[in-house]
Design a protein around this motif. Structure first.
Motif, PDB file in Angstrom:
ATOM      1  N   ALA A 843      41.711  40.989  38.739  1.00 31.76           N
ATOM      2  CA  ALA A 843      40.516  41.703  38.294  1.00 31.76           C
ATOM      3  C   ALA A 843      39.411  41.567  39.335  1.00 31.76           C
ATOM      4  CB  ALA A 843      40.031  41.133  36.956  1.00 31.76           C
ATOM      5  N   ARG A 924      37.685  46.939  35.893  1.00 30.97           N
ATOM      6  CA  ARG A 924      39.118  46.884  36.163  1.00 30.97           C
ATOM      7  C   ARG A 924      39.429  47.787  37.353  1.00 30.97           C
ATOM      8  NH1 ARG A 924      41.320  47.177  29.893  1.00 30.97           N
ATOM      9  NH2 ARG A 924      39.450  46.350  28.974  1.00 30.97           N
ATOM     10  N   PRO A 933      44.048  43.887  35.234  1.00 38.17           N
ATOM     11  CA  PRO A 933      43.373  43.084  34.210  1.00 38.17           C
ATOM     12  C   PRO A 933      41.858  43.249  34.289  1.00 38.17           C
ATOM     13  CG  PRO A 933      44.193  41.703  35.994  1.00 38.17           C
ATOM     14  CD  PRO A 933      44.757  43.058  36.236  1.00 38.17           C
TER      15      PRO A 933
END
Length: 1303
Positions: A843, A924, A933
């Motif tokens: 992320a 994201r 993620p």
């Protein structure tokens, strides 16, 4: 006289208690604070209640929870403790309650069938999951049966039974022939819901020996085949011929002709039946009838109408489908089958039941010691569900006693809680059709004060505007807040300051002397803390010379001025708009420092031009209109198009060229500029004309280049300045000879659809480009930058090839070469493609939010490393949602919004925020496969705005010299109210206004008695609310004092209340979203008024659109609006001519980027591709068996010498298969099967031997046949772990299907 309602004697104490409950403590959404506060466990993720698992894969039972301290996890199985330490096959993920049962290394899925429940526990309580029922999927073998041929007379009905094996979940049924073509269905022949094939009447063309029922088990990814069913239809003509052959000429013979029959229901049987369906499910009702002519089915609902927008007819109206059924859909549904001879009907009595569903689910409570609160759990269903409570997973009746807790049915009441009262409570609502389980904790906290606002924060405000200095705090009990100015200043008090409950200090009108340092002090019985912030006051931005209205002639020049003055420490930016949009991208528009100049003005430049000046603290604008005067029109000169050419002649015929000549037609006073030559290919595309070339208008002969294997015809079109002539008559035809292809396919690409494949596509050559018969393509590929040989296949009639088993997202060199019966095209050029992408791994980090104003924020983040993207970086998505309003202290349903920022951007703007609210967001990364993620949630808050008008203003109790005023707080405070402003003045009989009096009223007041007024005098009142940002819109009212002590009332005074002198609608407010807006208003006037809402695009001249409001309610929802558009709206009342509210303007939110769906990741698409691979494998086996039965022949020897077969793809529209070249083999008790030879995946060709083993063909596929000849194949690409032992297993084996797919 109004009747008084009585309260049952058992309830007064409860009602009194509920009225005294203190609202629960509000915990700020500060990430650091939340990490430090103790919290009972909360289940955040769990597996579904009914969990069907693949028996070949590891079983993962999810249970995730959060809490402080982190919770520990335990499990029960079938109601008893499940000790995972004693089972070597079971592990629990670290810092999680998720169980992983290892099936792939020796475990048996059947051994772990049962009911599982997870418990998450810490020192503050225990939360439990739903009961998770684990069942392995099953795909049992088809029951062996002997099928007798069906012999049927023409016109009779027939039912072919499928009777598939019972699987978990049930299989999907479809009928095909032995060529893998779906059997056509119609009103006469159709498949029922039970999988049987129904014939309303049979026809001679129904005779065939290969009616085959297939059962597809999606969960285990297997397909099974029933033995073929033979049907023989005896027609009347063939029966008469048979009789005639056995009788003499003198005998009388002849079968009766086909007789028509009235309808008879094949299913359901009888005249009535019943069906029970659950609320929210899909209701399917079926009627299939026999008869000749074929009956037509019609559906009705007795005593009602079929529900609109939810009713669908399928299977040629034989199936009635109603989606999302409710209790209102219960009743009798009648199907009527009718033909020309009569009708028959069947009544199905439908009852809709309901599993429990929430009305009010319990919510978490955070309380301070000594506070009160309630947990409410309400559900509905049919039958009515029962409610039961648990405390920390234990029934509350046997849970440890808590003196602060009292259970009253669906409510738990807490009074004078202490820290030991913290616990997790579970509410269970259940009936015979299911249950609901919800966890809600009660968390009692005792915390010293904390200030969450950063130290030494700098606030900059424009002079004469409100200044808001934050002091966000938390403590339990709630701390008291005090403000000081300067290092040794005294405590701030007085009307020039407003102190908000959230700790914010408001200076309503900030002046230059307001600049300085301010100190906030928070204290409760557990401690004290302080924080300093700084305030700077800036000069406002002004436009000292605004643009003016201009009128200019077409092709002239015009200039607008915009001269500004601003604070020296602020950097202004000037933007020019045309009609509220960006200026056209045209070099005629020149933007200077203080002006906008438009050169060579045209009619399109007519409009409104706006100068907008922005700084970081304020914004001002000014507009002016430009009118363009049109020039007088110039008369046009009309000319005619030329006549078509004629007398076309072909000469000098060669293999690749020919000469064409013609005679031009009449020019019609406009010289011919050029001729267009077109050709028709009578061999490949008859009737379609294509552009060939063009020549100057002075030329009447042209040498044309030709392509091989084309039957040419030519025609000529003449063109002048007016237009094109009609085409000439076609020339004679000329057929060129065949040759090898001259060119290769264009637009060759390599893009993976899955992480482990490479999809090679190209544009197929057109018919005339083939240069001869037998067009094929040689597809070659190899991994780039790896010392590897080219891998090639030859295919025909396709434009796609899928390479399986590739690494994720690596480059490949690709080339596609054309060939036909006469040879290959030139060597093609290579292109670079990539294998399939996978989801990103990490992320974005370091997410930061900068709030620009009350409705706009800017978000920043760090880009992720490119190697973790695992695909083409498409951009970043920001998810953001409103958590709560800071003024109302109440949560609402979370509606997440998404913004997509393309490319490698690291920042973006969030528009359309609501003032004075708390938001969360996360970021994201997105590639071609999907989203990675999410980053940790980031919290930010928007500042205050101005409030709406007070909700009402009532004037009561008139006397000689006083009036009583009562009011309601604004519907949308948009911040913390600081005060109310009341202005009033007398009105004489000629409606002249007297002196205006102004009164400031504290924000916590809701009424006021005005004294020392004149008797028998009319007064007009103006009333509005204020926040620290400024004053909101005002509400007005009029009233009259009485004439004398006898109480003679003014006609407008009734029963002690001053009524409005005329009906009115006021305080029209809007709350707009992306495609809809909530409109609300206040009405004063006669009862039972019928309202309507009119709206339209702001600034548009279109007529108002009108929506009727249902009943006399004072709100309405406008739907179907365009995102990012300004609308005007007003409200009116029916029957009151010309009576409507003033106009209000609102703007819908910007269009949010929708979540893109990649078809290659969809389950149905993956299943379809796997089914194609499986059926191709079956067809290759069929070809292999047929070839062996047919013996050796010259074509066979040629095919043996070439290992590359032609394989037709599965047609995507109807699921059928093309032809395959075949190999030969023997098979017992079955028709020959087809199987194409393929190069194995290891790129070696197995030597043919006498056994003709199936493993020697294809790509090492372990195909298996049942005793009844059905094939069971796995199309998921997974290997079988172990062979079936004996005949004891009821599961279908799953052979490997590693073949490359053709599409």
């Amino acid at each position: 006289m109004m009747k008084k309602k009585s309260i049952p004697a058992s309830k007064p104490l409860l009602i009194l208690f509920l009225c005294q409950i203190i609202s629960a403590l509000d915990v700020p959404l500060d990430s650091k604070l939340l990490e430090e506060l103790s919290q009972p466990p909360t289940i955040t993720h769990q597996s579904p209640k009914d969990y069907i698992v693949d028996p070949r894969e590891n079983i993962v039972i999810q249970c995730e929870a959060k809490g402080k301290p982190p919770p520990s996890f335990s499990w029960t199985r079938n109601g008893t403790h499940f000790d995972i330490d004693k089972d070597a096959q079971v592990t629990m993920k670290p810092n999680s309650g998720t169980l992983v049962i290892n099936i792939m290394n020796g475990g048996k899925a059947e051994a772990y069938e049962g009911v599982y429940q997870c418990t998450a526990r810490n020192e503050r309580g225990a939360a439990i999951s739903n009961n998770i029922v684990i069942r392995p999927s099953r795909s049992p073998l088809w029951t062996k049966e002997k099928l007798e041929p069906h012999q049927v007379r023409e016109g009779d009905s027939l039912v072919l039974h499928c009777r598939p094996p019972v699987g978990l979940p049930p299989p999907i049924i479809f009928w095909m022939d032995n060529a893998f073509q779906r059997l056509p269905q119609s009103e006469r022949v159709s498949q029922g819901l039970n999988g049987d094939l129904y014939f309303s009447n049979v026809q001679p063309e129904d005779t065939r020996e290969d009616y085959i029922c297939y059962a597809r088990f999606n969960h285990t990814q297997t397909i099974q085949q029933k033995q073929p069913i033979s049907v023989k239809v005896f027609s009347m003509d063939s029966l008469n011929d048979t009789i005639a052959a056995n009788l003499s000429d003198t005998d009388i013979y002849g079968a009766k002709p086909v007789t028509e029959r009235q309808p008879v229901l094949l299913t359901p049987t009888g005249s009535t039946s019943t069906k029970v369906e659950l609320r929210g499910n899909v209701l399917l009702l079926e009627c299939i009838a026999a008869g000749l002519p074929t009956p037509v089915i019609r559906w009705i609902k007795e005593g009602g109408e079929l529900p609109a927008n939810r009713t669908f007819f399928e299977n040629f109206k034989k199936t009635l489908k109603i989606i999302d059924v409710s209790e209102a859909d219960s009743g009798n549904y009648k199907c009527i089958a009718r033909n020309t001879l009569g009708s028959v009907h069947h009544v199905i009595s439908v009852t809709v039941k309901a599993a429990p569903y929430w009305i009010t689910a319990p919510r978490n409570l955070v309380l301070s010691p000594g506070e009160d609160g309630t947990l409410i759990c309400r559900a509905n269903g049919n039958p009515k569900p029962s409610i039961s409570w648990l405390a920390n997973g234990v029934p509350i009746a046997i849970a440890p006693e808590d003196p602060s807790r009292k259970v009253d049915g669906d409510t738990i009441i807490f009074s004078h809680v202490q820290e030991r009262s913290s616990a997790v409570y579970q509410c269970n609502a259940s009936n015979e059709y299911g249950y609901l389980l919800a966890n809600a904790f009660v968390n009692v906290l005792a915390e010293p004060p904390r200030i969450l606002t950063p130290a030494n924060k700098l606030y900059q405000v424009i002079a004469d505007s409100p200044a808001l200095l934050d002091c966000a705090y938390f403590g339990s009990p709630k701390p008291e807040i005090e403000w000081f100015k300067g290092v040794k200043g005294s405590i701030l008090r007085g009307n020039e300051y407003v102190f908000h409950d959230n700790g914010t200090l408001e200076i309503p009108v900030a002046q230059k002397d307001s600049t300085g340092t301010y100190t906030c002090v928070a204290r409760n019985e557990l401690g004290k803390i302080q924080n300093e912030v700084h305030l700077e006051i800036k000069d406002p931005t002004m436009i000292i010379k605004q643009p003016e209205y201009k009128v200019v002639q077409r092709y002239g020049q015009v200039s607008f001025e915009c001269i500004i003055k601003h604070d020296s420490t602020l950097l202004p930016t000037v933007i020019w708009l045309k009609d509220n949009d960006e200026l056209p991208d045209d070099e005629r528009f020149l933007v200077g420092k203080d002006n906008l100049t438009i050169m060579n003005v045209t009619d399109k430049d007519d409009g409104t031009y706006t100068c907008i000046v922005n700084t970081t603290l304020d914004s001002v604008s000014a507009s002016a209109v430009l009118t363009v005067v049109a020039a007088p029109p110039t008369p046009a000169i009309i000319y005619a198009r030329p006549n078509p050419p004629f007398d076309l002649e072909l000469t000098g015929q060669l293999e690749r060229s020919i000469e064409l000549s013609w005679i031009p037609g009449d020019e019609n006073n406009s010289p011919i500029t050029h001729f267009v030559i077109e050709y028709e290919d009578g061999l490949h595309e008859p009737g379609v004309w294509h552009y060939q070339t063009e020549v100057p208008g002075t030329q009447t002969t042209v040498q044309l280049k030709l392509s091989p294997y084309v039957n040419y015809s030519f025609r000529v079109v003449a063109v002048n300045k007016i237009g094109r002539s009609q085409p000439s008559e076609p020339s004679e035809q000329y057929l060129t000879k065949s040759a090898s292809p001259d060119e290769n396919p264009a637009n060759v690409q390599g893009i993976g659809s899955e992480p482990d494949n490479l999809v090679i596509t190209w544009e197929s050559l057109k018919g005339f480009q083939s240069n001869g018969p037998g067009l094929q393509y040689k597809v070659s590929w190899r991994q780039k930058d790896v010392d590897d040989e080219w891998t090639s296949v030859i295919v025909a009639n396709v434009s796609k090839y899928i390479v399986s088993g590739t690494p994720t997202f690596v480059p490949y060199e690709i080339k596609v070469q054309a060939l036909n019966d006469l040879g290959y095209a030139p060597e093609p050029s290579e292109v670079i493609g990539h294998s399939g992408e996978d989801l990103p791994m990490v992320a974005p980090g370091n997410v930061q939010v900068h709030v620009i104003n009350s409705t706009l924020a800017k978000v920043h983040w760090d880009p992720v490393p490119l190697k973790t993207v695992r695909g083409h970086l498409q951009g970043y998505k920001v998810y953001y949602w409103k958590v709560q309003s800071l003024s109302r202290r109440s949560r609402r349903h979370v509606e997440k919004k998404i913004l997509t920022f393309r490319g490698n951007k690291t920042f973006g703007m969030l528009p359309g925020l609501e003032p004075y609210s708390s938001y969360k967001l996360n970021v994201r990364v997105v590639n071609g496969k999907g989203e990675g993620p999410a980053s940790p949630d980031k919290v930010f808050k928007t500042p205050e705005g101005v409030p709406s008008s007070p909700s009402y203003l009532k004037i009561t109790n008139p006397t000689l010299d006083s009036l009583t005023l009562e009011w309601g707080s604004p519907t949308h405070p948009n911040g913390v109210l600081t005060s109310y402003i009341l202005k009033f003045q007398p009105i004489n009989n000629t409606h002249e206004l007297g002196p205006l009096v102004e009164i400031r009223i504290p924000a916590n007041e809701s009424s006021l008695i005005l004294k020392n007024l004149n008797y028998s005098t009319r007064y007009k009142f103006y009333f509005n609310a204020q926040t620290s940002v400024g004053s909101g819109s005002q509400i007005t009212e009029e009233a009259v004092t009485i004439m004398d002590e006898a109480g003679i009332l003014h006609p407008a005074v009734v029963a002690g209340k001053v009524q409005p002198l005329y009906p009115r609608i006021r305080n029209v407010t809007t709350a707009a979203a992306e495609t809809y807006a909530n409109i609300s208003w206040e009405y004063e006037g006669p009862d039972h008024a019928n309202f309507y809402v009119e709206y339209g695009v702001a600034g548009s001249k279109e007529d108002w659109k009108k929506e009727i409001v249902n009943g006399s309610r004072s709100f309405f929802v406008l739907k179907g609006l365009t995102p990012g558009t300004a609308y005007k709206v007003r409200v009116g009342a029916e029957g009151l001519s010309g009576f409507r509210s003033s106009e209000d303007v609102f703007e819908t939110g910007p269009a949010m980027a929708s979540r893109q769906v990649d078809i290659a990741t969809q389950g149905w698409f993956i299943g379809l591709m796997c089914a194609v691979a499986l059926l191709i494998l079956i067809l290759l086996i069929v070809c292999f068996i047929r070839r062996n039965k047919g013996g050796k022949y010259p074509v066979k020897e040629k095919e043996d010498a070439h290992a590359d077969p032609e394989i037709q793809p599965m047609k995507e529209d109807d699921g059928t298969f093309g032809e395959y070249r075949s190999l030969e083999s023997d098979a017992e008790d079955h028709k020959p099967l087809k199987k194409g030879s393929r190069t194995p995946s290891d790129r070696t060709v197995k030597k043919e031997d006498s056994d003709d083993s199936l493993v020697d063909y294809g790509e090492g596929v372990n195909g298996q046949f049942n005793e009844d000849g059905s094939f069971i194949g796995q199309y998921s690409g997974k290997k079988e772990k172990e062979p079936a032992e004996g005949n004891e297993s009821s599961e279908a084996p799953s052979p490997v299907n590693a073949m490359n797919s053709f599409v």
